[in-house]
Design a protein around this motif. Sequence first.
Motif, PDB file in Angstrom:
ATOM      1  N   SER A 211      46.544  18.801 -10.067  1.00 10.49           N
ATOM      2  CA  SER A 211      47.284  18.742 -11.334  1.00 10.49           C
ATOM      3  C   SER A 211      47.302  17.337 -11.927  1.00 10.49           C
ATOM      4  CB  SER A 211      48.729  19.233 -11.114  1.00 10.49           C
ATOM      5  OG  SER A 211      49.393  18.438 -10.146  1.00 10.49           O
ATOM      6  N   GLN A 212      47.140  16.320 -11.076  1.00 11.64           N
ATOM      7  CA  GLN A 212      47.145  14.941 -11.576  1.00 11.64           C
ATOM      8  C   GLN A 212      45.823  14.543 -12.229  1.00 11.64           C
ATOM      9  OE1 GLN A 212      48.081  15.891  -8.595  1.00 11.64           O
ATOM     10  NE2 GLN A 212      50.070  15.035  -8.042  1.00 11.64           N
ATOM     11  N   LEU A 213      44.846  15.428 -12.185  1.00 12.37           N
ATOM     12  CA  LEU A 213      43.517  15.085 -12.691  1.00 12.37           C
ATOM     13  C   LEU A 213      43.047  16.164 -13.667  1.00 12.37           C
ATOM     14  CD1 LEU A 213      41.637  12.684 -12.069  1.00 12.37           C
ATOM     15  CD2 LEU A 213      40.410  14.154 -10.480  1.00 12.37           C
ATOM     16  N   PRO A 214      43.224  15.943 -14.955  1.00 18.28           N
ATOM     17  CA  PRO A 214      42.742  16.926 -15.939  1.00 18.28           C
ATOM     18  C   PRO A 214      41.236  17.138 -15.812  1.00 18.28           C
ATOM     19  CG  PRO A 214      44.171  15.289 -16.964  1.00 18.28           C
ATOM     20  CD  PRO A 214      43.898  14.801 -15.583  1.00 18.28           C
ATOM     21  N   ARG A 215      40.753  18.269 -16.301  1.00 14.07           N
ATOM     22  CA  ARG A 215      39.341  18.615 -16.147  1.00 14.07           C
ATOM     23  C   ARG A 215      38.414  17.559 -16.725  1.00 14.07           C
ATOM     24  NH1 ARG A 215      35.330  19.088 -14.508  1.00 14.07           N
ATOM     25  NH2 ARG A 215      33.892  20.831 -14.246  1.00 14.07           N
ATOM     26  N   GLU A 216      38.816  16.941 -17.825  1.00 13.45           N
ATOM     27  CA  GLU A 216      37.937  15.939 -18.439  1.00 13.45           C
ATOM     28  C   GLU A 216      37.873  14.650 -17.620  1.00 13.45           C
ATOM     29  OE1 GLU A 216      41.991  15.660 -20.525  1.00 13.45           O
ATOM     30  OE2 GLU A 216      40.612  17.225 -19.832  1.00 13.45           O
TER      31      GLU A 216
END
Length: 336
Positions: free
Chosen positions: A48-53
């Motif tokens: 959750s701390q790392l967005p897909r982009e």
Amino acid sequence: MCLLVFNCLNLHVGMENNKPPLVSFIIAYYNLPSKMLCECIESVLSLSQLPREDMEIILVDDGSSTSPIETIGQLIDEVVYIRQRNRGLSAARNTGLSAAIGEYIQFVDADDYLIADGYGHCIDIIRRDRPDMLMFEFTSKENSADTAYQDMPLMRGSELMRTHNIRGTAWAYLFKKNILGDLRFTVGIYHEDEEFTPLLLLRANTVMMTTAKSYFYRVRNDSIITSTDLRKRLKRLSDVQQILFRLQLKAATLPLELSAALTRRVHQLTMDYIYNVIVLTRSRHYLWRKIEQLRSKGLYPLPQKDYTVKYKWFSKIANSKTGLRILLLALPFLKR
């Protein structure tokens, strides 16, 4: 080398506005159950701390008998898929490094997975402190999450190696790609991490350690480490010996601080090597032969250093023929 590169999305999904992804996750895959691979990829996507982009997932298929494209469903749309002829884990990781465009690199073995809470803490650290490398904890126990983390102050990689035990496994680190330079894994050997990791640490100006359990390491009966095949065992030992000799030569060319750091690592790997010669072969003749080869390179007797309690006592016992005979009798029994 023949490569097939395939991605149903934009090849580099994090390059909007010329912004590279924060982390490139490199997953080397070879003939594993699709369930394991799916679990591995999903553990990255669920951070959750790392967005897909901000992430890039590179799946390097090292010439598996059957491509996983058809077996992992829509997850294939989330990865850069590269298929190459079988050349081993080192070559697969090197291919991933060549393709990666992220600021940071994280290796993940395809039969392992990331632990969301712990790895999320690692992401928070690199966003906040931007260390060259981050070393984290791992576990082989299910449901062993721990949210009480301790983070050590930043230090140089050479300082860490001179004062602490390091992890040999490359997947135990999150590191900036730009410190790599020309460093790559040696192709065609076992235990390639034991050579790569200390040399990478020497290139790091800032390293942080955290107690966050961030990686689940799956122990499999058919892995290289647990193999009972004598030829594989002897190959493992031979490869480690050659790594020892190469690291020793490298240490001799370095400035004093870096040399001291790498020399400590060589001494500890030599201890582990003697231990494994005993446990994996149980052969007195083979042990004597390897001891003499170490002696010819100045790696035996083991120097009397207070690196760790284990090293201190093992070196005292192993530095005599009587002690080696005791270890030959005791260690295989203790490993049963």
